[in-house]
Design a protein around this motif. Sequence first.
Motif, PDB file in Angstrom:
ATOM      1  N   LEU A  61       0.839  -1.202   0.000  1.00 30.78           N
ATOM      2  CA  LEU A  61       0.000   0.000   0.000  1.00 30.78           C
ATOM      3  C   LEU A  61       0.872   1.249   0.000  1.00 30.78           C
ATOM      4  O   LEU A  61       0.999   1.928  -0.994  1.00 30.78           O
ATOM      5  N   ALA A  62       1.461   1.543   1.145  1.00 27.57           N
ATOM      6  CA  ALA A  62       2.241   2.771   1.276  1.00 27.57           C
ATOM      7  C   ALA A  62       3.690   2.518   1.670  1.00 27.57           C
ATOM      8  O   ALA A  62       4.448   3.467   1.841  1.00 27.57           O
ATOM      9  N   GLY A  63       4.094   1.277   1.841  1.00 30.97           N
ATOM     10  CA  GLY A  63       5.471   0.974   2.196  1.00 30.97           C
ATOM     11  C   GLY A  63       5.769   1.027   3.676  1.00 30.97           C
ATOM     12  O   GLY A  63       6.926   0.969   4.082  1.00 30.97           O
ATOM     13  N   VAL A  64       4.734   1.140   4.496  1.00 26.56           N
ATOM     14  CA  VAL A  64       4.925   1.235   5.943  1.00 26.56           C
ATOM     15  C   VAL A  64       5.529  -0.053   6.498  1.00 26.56           C
ATOM     16  O   VAL A  64       6.536  -0.022   7.213  1.00 26.56           O
ATOM     17  N   ALA A  65       4.943  -1.187   6.179  1.00 26.56           N
ATOM     18  CA  ALA A  65       5.439  -2.464   6.702  1.00 26.56           C
ATOM     19  C   ALA A  65       6.851  -2.744   6.204  1.00 26.56           C
ATOM     20  O   ALA A  65       7.700  -3.226   6.962  1.00 26.56           O
ATOM     21  N   GLY A  66       7.121  -2.439   4.942  1.00 28.52           N
ATOM     22  CA  GLY A  66       8.460  -2.638   4.404  1.00 28.52           C
ATOM     23  C   GLY A  66       9.493  -1.771   5.097  1.00 28.52           C
ATOM     24  O   GLY A  66      10.605  -2.215   5.378  1.00 28.52           O
TER      25      GLY A  66
ATOM     26  N   ALA B 126      -1.436   6.389  10.719  1.00 30.14           N
ATOM     27  CA  ALA B 126      -0.555   7.343  11.389  1.00 30.14           C
ATOM     28  C   ALA B 126       0.878   7.201  10.874  1.00 30.14           C
ATOM     29  O   ALA B 126       1.551   8.206  10.613  1.00 30.14           O
ATOM     30  N   ALA B 127       1.347   5.969  10.707  1.00 28.16           N
ATOM     31  CA  ALA B 127       2.699   5.749  10.194  1.00 28.16           C
ATOM     32  C   ALA B 127       2.809   6.251   8.758  1.00 28.16           C
ATOM     33  O   ALA B 127       3.821   6.844   8.372  1.00 28.16           O
ATOM     34  N   TRP B 128       1.782   6.042   7.961  1.00 26.99           N
ATOM     35  CA  TRP B 128       1.768   6.506   6.581  1.00 26.99           C
ATOM     36  C   TRP B 128       1.931   8.030   6.541  1.00 26.99           C
ATOM     37  O   TRP B 128       2.653   8.578   5.716  1.00 26.99           O
ATOM     38  N   LEU B 129       1.268   8.723   7.439  1.00 29.60           N
ATOM     39  CA  LEU B 129       1.324  10.184   7.463  1.00 29.60           C
ATOM     40  C   LEU B 129       2.589  10.732   8.114  1.00 29.60           C
ATOM     41  O   LEU B 129       3.057  11.816   7.749  1.00 29.60           O
ATOM     42  N   LEU B 130       3.155  10.011   9.080  1.00 30.21           N
ATOM     43  CA  LEU B 130       4.260  10.558   9.875  1.00 30.21           C
ATOM     44  C   LEU B 130       5.651  10.078   9.469  1.00 30.21           C
ATOM     45  O   LEU B 130       6.633  10.735   9.798  1.00 30.21           O
TER      46      LEU B 130
ATOM     47  N   GLN C 185      10.546  15.118   4.087  1.00 31.53           N
ATOM     48  CA  GLN C 185       9.448  15.321   5.024  1.00 31.53           C
ATOM     49  C   GLN C 185       8.403  14.226   4.871  1.00 31.53           C
ATOM     50  O   GLN C 185       8.251  13.635   3.805  1.00 31.53           O
ATOM     51  N   SER C 186       7.662  14.031   5.953  1.00 32.96           N
ATOM     52  CA  SER C 186       6.528  13.116   5.888  1.00 32.96           C
ATOM     53  C   SER C 186       5.368  13.825   5.195  1.00 32.96           C
ATOM     54  O   SER C 186       5.410  15.037   4.948  1.00 32.96           O
ATOM     55  N   LEU C 187       4.334  13.076   4.881  1.00 30.93           N
ATOM     56  CA  LEU C 187       3.150  13.679   4.260  1.00 30.93           C
ATOM     57  C   LEU C 187       2.516  14.723   5.173  1.00 30.93           C
ATOM     58  O   LEU C 187       2.093  15.783   4.719  1.00 30.93           O
TER      59      LEU C 187
ATOM     60  N   ALA D 296       4.702  17.915   5.250  1.00 31.69           N
ATOM     61  CA  ALA D 296       4.562  18.660   3.995  1.00 31.69           C
ATOM     62  C   ALA D 296       3.215  19.372   3.939  1.00 31.69           C
ATOM     63  O   ALA D 296       3.132  20.516   3.478  1.00 31.69           O
ATOM     64  N   TRP D 297       2.156  18.717   4.415  1.00 32.40           N
ATOM     65  CA  TRP D 297       0.838  19.335   4.426  1.00 32.40           C
ATOM     66  C   TRP D 297       0.816  20.550   5.355  1.00 32.40           C
ATOM     67  O   TRP D 297       0.285  21.603   5.004  1.00 32.40           O
ATOM     68  N   ILE D 298       1.407  20.403   6.537  1.00 30.95           N
ATOM     69  CA  ILE D 298       1.452  21.519   7.494  1.00 30.95           C
ATOM     70  C   ILE D 298       2.276  22.671   6.937  1.00 30.95           C
ATOM     71  O   ILE D 298       1.886  23.834   7.054  1.00 30.95           O
ATOM     72  N   ALA D 299       3.411  22.363   6.313  1.00 34.49           N
ATOM     73  CA  ALA D 299       4.243  23.412   5.729  1.00 34.49           C
ATOM     74  C   ALA D 299       3.495  24.132   4.609  1.00 34.49           C
ATOM     75  O   ALA D 299       3.593  25.359   4.478  1.00 34.49           O
TER      76      ALA D 299
END
Length: 96
Positions: free
Chosen positions: A31-36, A69-73, A81-83, A86-89
């Motif tokens: 999905l997003a590479g979190v587990a990897g 949460a891991a996907w976003l952070l 930067q994390s997603l 980048a969104w906050i910036a």
Amino acid sequence: MNTATADTGSTTTGDQSAARQLRRSADDKMLAGVAGGIARYLDADVTLVRFLIAALALLHGAGLALYVAAWLLIPADGEDQSLAAAWIAGRQNRSR
């Protein structure tokens, strides 16, 4: 003798900092590479990490929340930067 000790210490420190960065995997992802990324960070099998995330999701519902949460952070490979960062910036730059 002192230079050998100094070289070994500096190499070990550099290898540890480069190898211990938690990043979402670009190569080993479903999905997003979190587990990897977590598996690479912990030097564990990615299948085991995926199984634990799925078990947490099915048993307690916490697995899905932790995954999102891991996907976003956690930043992706090659990203600074994390997603979420980048969104906050982007929001801060837009409000100025």
